[in-house]
Design an enzyme around this catalytic site. Structure first.
Site, PDB file in Angstrom:
ATOM      1  N   LYS A 174       0.845  -1.203   0.000  1.00  0.00           N
ATOM      2  CA  LYS A 174       0.000   0.000   0.000  1.00  0.00           C
ATOM      3  C   LYS A 174       0.879   1.252   0.000  1.00  0.00           C
ATOM      4  O   LYS A 174       0.668   2.176  -0.761  1.00  0.00           O
ATOM      5  CB  LYS A 174      -0.912  -0.038   1.231  1.00  0.00           C
ATOM      6  N   GLU A 204      10.770  -4.552   3.915  1.00  0.00           N
ATOM      7  CA  GLU A 204      10.838  -5.937   3.447  1.00  0.00           C
ATOM      8  C   GLU A 204      10.437  -6.032   1.980  1.00  0.00           C
ATOM      9  O   GLU A 204      11.114  -6.678   1.171  1.00  0.00           O
ATOM     10  CB  GLU A 204       9.896  -6.837   4.275  1.00  0.00           C
ATOM     11  N   GLY A 227      -4.444  -2.051   5.324  1.00  0.00           N
ATOM     12  CA  GLY A 227      -3.696  -3.190   4.775  1.00  0.00           C
ATOM     13  C   GLY A 227      -4.329  -4.530   5.148  1.00  0.00           C
ATOM     14  O   GLY A 227      -4.527  -5.400   4.304  1.00  0.00           O
ATOM     15  N   ARG A 228      -4.680  -4.693   6.427  1.00  0.00           N
ATOM     16  CA  ARG A 228      -5.218  -5.992   6.870  1.00  0.00           C
ATOM     17  C   ARG A 228      -6.659  -6.201   6.452  1.00  0.00           C
ATOM     18  O   ARG A 228      -7.252  -7.233   6.751  1.00  0.00           O
ATOM     19  CB  ARG A 228      -5.019  -6.144   8.384  1.00  0.00           C
ATOM     20  N   GLU A 253      -3.219  -6.192  15.423  1.00  0.00           N
ATOM     21  CA  GLU A 253      -2.820  -4.897  14.859  1.00  0.00           C
ATOM     22  C   GLU A 253      -4.002  -3.925  14.908  1.00  0.00           C
ATOM     23  O   GLU A 253      -3.805  -2.717  15.010  1.00  0.00           O
ATOM     24  CB  GLU A 253      -2.302  -5.064  13.423  1.00  0.00           C
ATOM     25  N   HIS A 306      -1.909 -32.932  20.252  1.00  0.00           N
ATOM     26  CA  HIS A 306      -0.764 -33.720  20.722  1.00  0.00           C
ATOM     27  C   HIS A 306       0.392 -32.808  21.113  1.00  0.00           C
ATOM     28  O   HIS A 306       1.542 -33.233  21.168  1.00  0.00           O
ATOM     29  CB  HIS A 306      -0.351 -34.713  19.633  1.00  0.00           C
ATOM     30  N   LYS A 338      10.599   0.164  13.504  1.00  0.00           N
ATOM     31  CA  LYS A 338      11.091   0.465  12.157  1.00  0.00           C
ATOM     32  C   LYS A 338      12.144   1.565  12.219  1.00  0.00           C
ATOM     33  O   LYS A 338      13.181   1.490  11.564  1.00  0.00           O
ATOM     34  CB  LYS A 338       9.934   0.945  11.271  1.00  0.00           C
TER      35      LYS A 338
END
Ligand code: F6P
Length: 528
Positions: free
Chosen positions: A201, A207, A262-263, A348, A379, A490
């Site tokens: 966005k 990254e 974004g999410r 977030e 398990h 950041k």
């Protein structure tokens, strides 16, 4: 114009009633009496939700519904849908619901933009699928590498993995800055038949920018043709200028917008890999499933409005029953990324402590969300769920009709899902101590059953989760659409990265323990 109701929830009459009810009911078991299931379950589209194993009764539900009323939840819902600035800190609307509105039905201010862009990226997806879009040597695309992180990654990978893990073209995802991830994503690829989608966005995320640059270098080194980039790289972004500067021609740039978090963005062109995997009709079905949840959310009265009820249960569990974590247990391997997706969505969105008016909250907000693929967890960590000391809640999610024909496997999978739900609620049905100690029980559980794992059902489920997060944000008085807390890390990483290289230490915010860690790392690295 919508404004958040400024009274903190702990000052409301319904909040006090809930506190008293929680105290009265402390330690009491939930009686799984007949009739509960009918009262506390609901169906939306192709999804069924059973919340009868929550620690609720008629008085608790009445107080929760009053809480929704006192918080002005319905006004907030209507405000979000019409595009009022519910994202108060960034002074913007949050209009992800416009992305799934059918043509002609979205809010006027953005419907034209949404429809035009939807048509563009779905057409492009069909071109890639059909081989009409060709690479620089004239060959069709066989692999798509989607580069993006956080909201620009988790939703698309979840949906692709759930609905078309073996798609043709193959879809790979590259999110992490770890060079191992980039190396693996590029291994074995033929540049002539590879398409890279750079989804960001902001087009500023470290990254994604780093991975995109690495992919481009990899591509240009092999093709020796920088002009060929135009046939092999496309961008999805709200920062068109930055994508242009990266070298993407206009036809390769697809838009998302600042009013789509974004999410909450997999429904936009950020979902391009989904569209390539499923095709236009599959993507349309995903949108249709989400739209169904939107209509339900917008028009159903509080007492039957599922996202609202689920949000109220989250508040009841977190703020009155002391549940600090929420486990999402996926009894369908295809949904194994759902915990990761939900973790970002919840943590977030609502992992915050400042209210809309700048004051601090006086209560816990989002729970820690975690989970896994079942029955593997049974398990591993279920021991703690049954006999550990901590309070938690769980969503158990399963699919009634499986995607394979191993019927016995599926019966066992569903049997385990239902058995865990019963055990988490009911404690020792044997009436006493089990061998090795007490099974605690009384853990609030919601069971979600999809008729089948289809684009429609998944669309409904994800939209419902989005709306739950919005509602809890409204009740706590916080903004679920920003994420200021991630900025500090950041900012600190820049100077540290410089010093890990050859740069001389400059005056920066690096603290003493971190500086010592840096010195140790550089010493070991240089001794190779
Ligand atoms: O750092 C957090 C975050 O901003 C998320 O909110 C977002 O989904 C992710 O990074 C990626 O951001 P972008 O799409 O701008 O690259």
């Amino acid at each position: 114009m919508w404004t958040s109701r400024n009274r903190p929830p702990e000052e409301l009459a319904s909040w006090h009633r809930l506190a008293a009810l929680a105290e009265q009911r402390a330690g009491q078991p939930i009686e799984p009496e007949q009739g509960r299931f009918e009262t506390y379950s609901a169906r939306v589209g192709r999804m069924f939700i059973d919340y009868s194993k929550q620690r609720i009764d008629a008085a608790v539900m009445a107080a929760l519904i009053d809480l929704a009323e006192e918080c002005g939840l319905d006004d907030a819902i209507q405000a979000m849908f019409v595009g009022e600035h519910v994202n108060t800190t960034e002074d913007r609307p949050a209009l992800h619901t416009a992305l799934r509105a059918p043509d002609g039905e979205g809010p006027k201010a953005v419907a034209g933009l949404v429809e035009a862009e939807r048509n563009r990226f779905l057409t492009f997806a069909e071109d890639v699928r059909s081989g009409r879009w060709r690479g620089h040597t004239g060959e069709a695309i066989s692999t798509v590498v989607h580069i993006g992180i956080g909201g620009s990654h988790l939703g698309p990978e979840l949906v692709c993995q759930a609905l078309r893990p073996d798609s043709d073209p193959e879809i790979r995802f590259l999110a992490n800055i770890d060079g191992d991830a980039a190396t693996r994503a590029l291994t074995g690829l033929d540049p002539a038949t590879t398409l890279f989608i750079v989804a960001s966005k902001s087009f500023a995320t470290l990254e994604t920018r780093t991975n995109a640059a690495t992919a481009r270098s990899w591509f240009v080194e092999r093709t020796c043709d920088p002009h060929a980039v135009a046939r092999h790289f496309v961008a999805v972004t709200a920062n068109d200028e930055a994508a242009q500067a990266f070298g993407m021609p206009p036809a390769n740039r697809f838009a998302t917008w600042d009013w789509v978090g974004g999410r909450y963005s997999l429904w936009s062109a950020v979902g391009l890999p989904i569209a390539i995997a499923l095709g236009r009709s599959g993507f349309d079905d995903l949108l249709a499933g989400a739209y169904l949840a939107d209509r339900h959310f917008r028009t159903t009265p509080t007492a039957r409005n599922l996202p609202v009820l689920l949000a109220l249960l989250q508040v009841w569990n977190s703020n009155f029953l002391g549940a600090a974590t929420h486990a999402l247990l996926a009894y369908d391997r295809r949904l194994r990324l759902l915990p990761d997706y939900l973790q970002q969505l919840e943590m977030e969105s609502n992992g915050k402590s400042t209210r809309h008016d700048g004051t601090r909250v006086a209560m816990h907000t989002a729970p820690v969300v975690w989970g896994g693929e079942e029955t593997n967890g049974q398990h591993a960590f279920h021991q703690l769920l049954h006999q550990g000391t901590r309070a938690f809640t769980a969503d158990l999610i399963a699919t009634i009709r499986p995607g394979h024909d191993l019927e016995e496997h599926h019966r066992w999978l569903l049997a385990n899902c239902f058995a865990q739900g019963q055990a988490l609620l009911a404690a020792d049905t044997t009436g006493g101590e089990t061998q090795g100690g007490h099974v605690r029980g009384k853990h609030p559980v919601t069971t979600v059953l999809l008729d089948a794992l289809t684009p429609r059902a998944l669309g409904t489920l994800l939209a419902l989760f989005e709306h739950r997060a919005f509602c809890t944000g409204v009740i706590w008085g916080i903004n679920p659409f920003d994420q200021p807390g991630v900025e500090l890390g950041k900012a600190l990483a820049g100077p540290i990265q410089d010093q890990l290289g050859d740069s001389q230490p400059t005056e920066s915010a690096i603290d003493f323990p971190t500086a010592a860690l840096l010195a140790h790392t550089k010493k070991v690295a240089s001794a190779r």
